[in-house]
Design an enzyme around this catalytic site. Structure first.
Site, mmCIF file in Angstrom:
data_model
loop_
_atom_site.group_PDB
_atom_site.id
_atom_site.type_symbol
_atom_site.label_atom_id
_atom_site.label_comp_id
_atom_site.label_asym_id
_atom_site.label_seq_id
_atom_site.Cartn_x
_atom_site.Cartn_y
_atom_site.Cartn_z
ATOM 1 N N ASP A 1 7.489 20.090 -10.426
ATOM 2 C CA ASP A 1 8.814 19.461 -10.288
ATOM 3 C C ASP A 1 9.142 19.248 -8.805
ATOM 4 O O ASP A 1 10.096 19.806 -8.282
ATOM 5 C CB ASP A 1 9.891 20.344 -10.966
ATOM 6 C CG ASP A 1 10.004 21.727 -10.339
ATOM 7 O OD1 ASP A 1 9.013 22.221 -9.736
ATOM 8 O OD2 ASP A 1 11.097 22.325 -10.410
ATOM 9 N N ASP B 1 6.243 22.556 -4.098
ATOM 10 C CA ASP B 1 5.365 21.902 -5.075
ATOM 11 C C ASP B 1 4.436 20.915 -4.354
ATOM 12 O O ASP B 1 3.247 20.806 -4.682
ATOM 13 C CB ASP B 1 6.175 21.103 -6.097
ATOM 14 C CG ASP B 1 7.115 21.956 -6.934
ATOM 15 O OD1 ASP B 1 8.170 22.344 -6.409
ATOM 16 O OD2 ASP B 1 6.783 22.225 -8.098
ATOM 17 N N ASP C 1 5.132 27.979 -4.648
ATOM 18 C CA ASP C 1 4.247 27.269 -5.579
ATOM 19 C C ASP C 1 2.765 27.251 -5.174
ATOM 20 O O ASP C 1 1.885 27.360 -6.044
ATOM 21 C CB ASP C 1 4.769 25.845 -5.824
ATOM 22 C CG ASP C 1 6.072 25.855 -6.621
ATOM 23 O OD1 ASP C 1 6.421 26.923 -7.161
ATOM 24 O OD2 ASP C 1 6.734 24.813 -6.700
HETATM 25 C C1 BDR Z 1 10.732 28.097 -7.605
HETATM 26 O O1 BDR Z 1 11.967 27.431 -7.436
HETATM 27 C C2 BDR Z 1 11.754 26.129 -7.003
HETATM 28 O O2 BDR Z 1 12.801 25.663 -6.186
HETATM 29 C C3 BDR Z 1 10.428 26.152 -6.282
HETATM 30 O O3 BDR Z 1 9.808 24.881 -6.301
HETATM 31 C C4 BDR Z 1 9.646 27.195 -7.022
HETATM 32 O O4 BDR Z 1 8.871 26.627 -8.042
HETATM 33 C C5 BDR Z 1 10.816 29.476 -6.963
HETATM 34 O O5 BDR Z 1 11.843 30.219 -7.544
HETATM 35 CA CA CA Z 2 8.509 24.174 -8.221
#
Ligand code: BDR
Ligand code: CA
Length: 314
Positions: free
Chosen positions: A14, A19, A244
Site C-alpha cells: 500500500d 513500501d 516494510d
Molecule cells: C506500517 O504502517 C504503514 O504506514 C507502513 O507502510 C507500514 O506498513 C507500520 O505500522
Molecule cells: Ca505499508
C-alpha cells in the site's frame, strides 16, 4: 533472472514511503522471484496506493512486473488512512512522471488466486499493508490455502501500538482480514513493532546509502529525508522506522532475525484494543503457536543487505 533456489513471492503493498523501498529491494534480488505486485487500500485510498505502485515501479524501470489493484476498502470496518507521515501523495510529495506501466486488467484478488492455483512451485505471500486482499482471496477460493508456503507480514505488536496505544496500523486498518489470515493454518512470520528501534533510518544510514550513485539510492534518499522529518515528533530527532523492507530482508537472510513461536489472536471486540495482536508470549494459554513472531534483528546485517541490494541498480 529466476534461479532454481529463488523464492517465489507475491508482494502485497500500500505504498507508502517504506513500501516503496521494500519494492525496490524485492525487485532486484536474484534470490527472489517476484511473481506480481498486488495493491491494497491502506496508507491511503486505493487509487493513490495503486498510482504510487505504478509510479515507483516505472521510475525503477520494472516494466515487466505485473501490478494489480485490489480491495478498495477493509472487509468490515470503515477505512482508516495515515495522515502526514508519508506526505500528501504518500511518496514524500515527490513528483513522478506519467507511469510507463499500466495496471493489470485483473483484480488483485483474482490474480492472487490464479497465481497460487496454477503455480508449480510454492509461493510465499508477503504483506506490507492491511491483509484485505489475502483474506478476500482465501474466502473466495479456499483451495489456495495449501498452496501458500508461508505468509511473511509486516504488522502487529506484542507490546505497544502505533496507531492506537494497543494496535499497529496494518492490523488495525483491517482486523477482520487479519483474523482470517491468522486462522488460515499456514505458517506466518509476523514482523511487528518490536523491530522499531532496530530499523531507524539514522544520519549514518542516509550518508551511506546516499553515497551510492544510482536511481534507486536517489529515490531512497528523497523519500527518507521527508519521512525522517515527518517522524520527528515521535522520535524527537530526524529518524524514522523503515518497517516494510524488513519483510524482504527476512526473505533474503532470515538468520539475522530472532523469532519466537507464539499463539496470536486478533482482538475484534474491544473498543480500546480493536486490532490488537493478542500474543501469548509466555505460552500461558497452552495453544499451538500460529506465528513466528520477530522479537529482534541485527541492525548492521539489516542495513548491509539494504545497501548491497540498492547497489544492484545500474
Ligand atoms: C506500517 O504502517 C504503514 O504506514 C507502513 O507502510 C507500514 O506498513 C507500520 O505500522
Ligand atoms: Ca505499508
Amino acid at each position: 533472472m529466476e534461479t532454481t533456489r529463488s523464492t517465489s513471492i507475491i508482494l502485497d503493498t500500500d505504498p507508502g514511503c517504506d513500501d516503496a523501498v521494500a519494492i525496490m529491494l524485492a525487485a532486484k534480488q536474484a534470490c527472489l522471484n517476484l511473481k506480481a505486485l498486488t495493491v491494497v487500500a491502506g496508507n491511503d485510498i486505493l487509487p493513490k496506493t495503486a498510482r504510487n505502485a505504478l509510479a515507483v515501479c516505472s521510475y525503477l524501470g520494472l516494466d515487466q512486473l505485473t501490478i494489480a489493484a485490489g480491495m478498495v476498502r477493509p472487509l468490515v470496518r470503515e477505512q482508516v488512512v495515515i495522515k502526514g507521515i508519508h506526505g500528501e501523495n504518500d511518496l514524500a510529495n515527490l513528483e513522478f512522471g506519467e507511469p510507463t506501466i499500466k495496471l493489470s486488467n485483473k483484480h488483485a484478488v483474482n490474480l492472487i488466486i490464479d497465481i497460487l492455483l496454477s503455480a508449480e512451485e510454492e509461493i510465499t505471500f508477503v504483506a506490507l499493508g492491511p491483509l484485505t486482499n489475502l483474506a478476500m482471496a482465501i474466502r473466495l477460493e479456499p483451495r489456495i490455502i495449501p498452496k501458500i508456503k508461508r505468509i511473511v507480514l509486516i504488522g502487529g505488536s506484542y507490546g505497544f501500538g502505533n496507531i492506537t496505544p494497543a494496535a499497529e496500523f496494518n492490523i488495525y486498518a483491517d482486523p477482520e482480514a487479519a483474523h482470517i489470515v491468522f486462522t488460515c493454518g499456514r505458517p506466518i512470520v509476523m514482523i511487528g513493532l518490536s523491530i522499531t528501534e532496530r530499523v531507524l533510518v539514522t544520519k549514518e544510514v542516509m550518508e551511506k546509502i546516499g553515497s551510492i550513485n544510482n536511481r534507486a539510492a536517489l529515490l531512497f534518499s528523497k523519500l527518507m529525508t521527508f519521512y525522517n522529518r515527518a517522524n520527528h515528533r515521535f522520535f524527537c530527532e530526524e529518524v524514522s522506522p523503515l518497517y516494510d523492507p524488513a519483510a524482504i530482508v527476512y526473505l533474503i537472510n532470515p538468520s539475522i532475525f530472532t523469532t519466537k513461536p507464539m499463539y496470536v489472536e486478533i482482538e475484534l471486540k474491544s473498543a480500546q484494543s480493536y486490532g490488537r495482536t493478542y500474543c501469548d508470549y509466555y505460552g500461558t494459554l497452552n495453544k499451538s503457536a500460529n506465528a513466528e513472531v520477530v522479537t529482534d534483528l541485527d541492525s548492521d546485517g539489516f542495513w548491509s543487505i539494504i545497501y548491497e541490494t540498492i547497489k544492484l541498480y545500474g
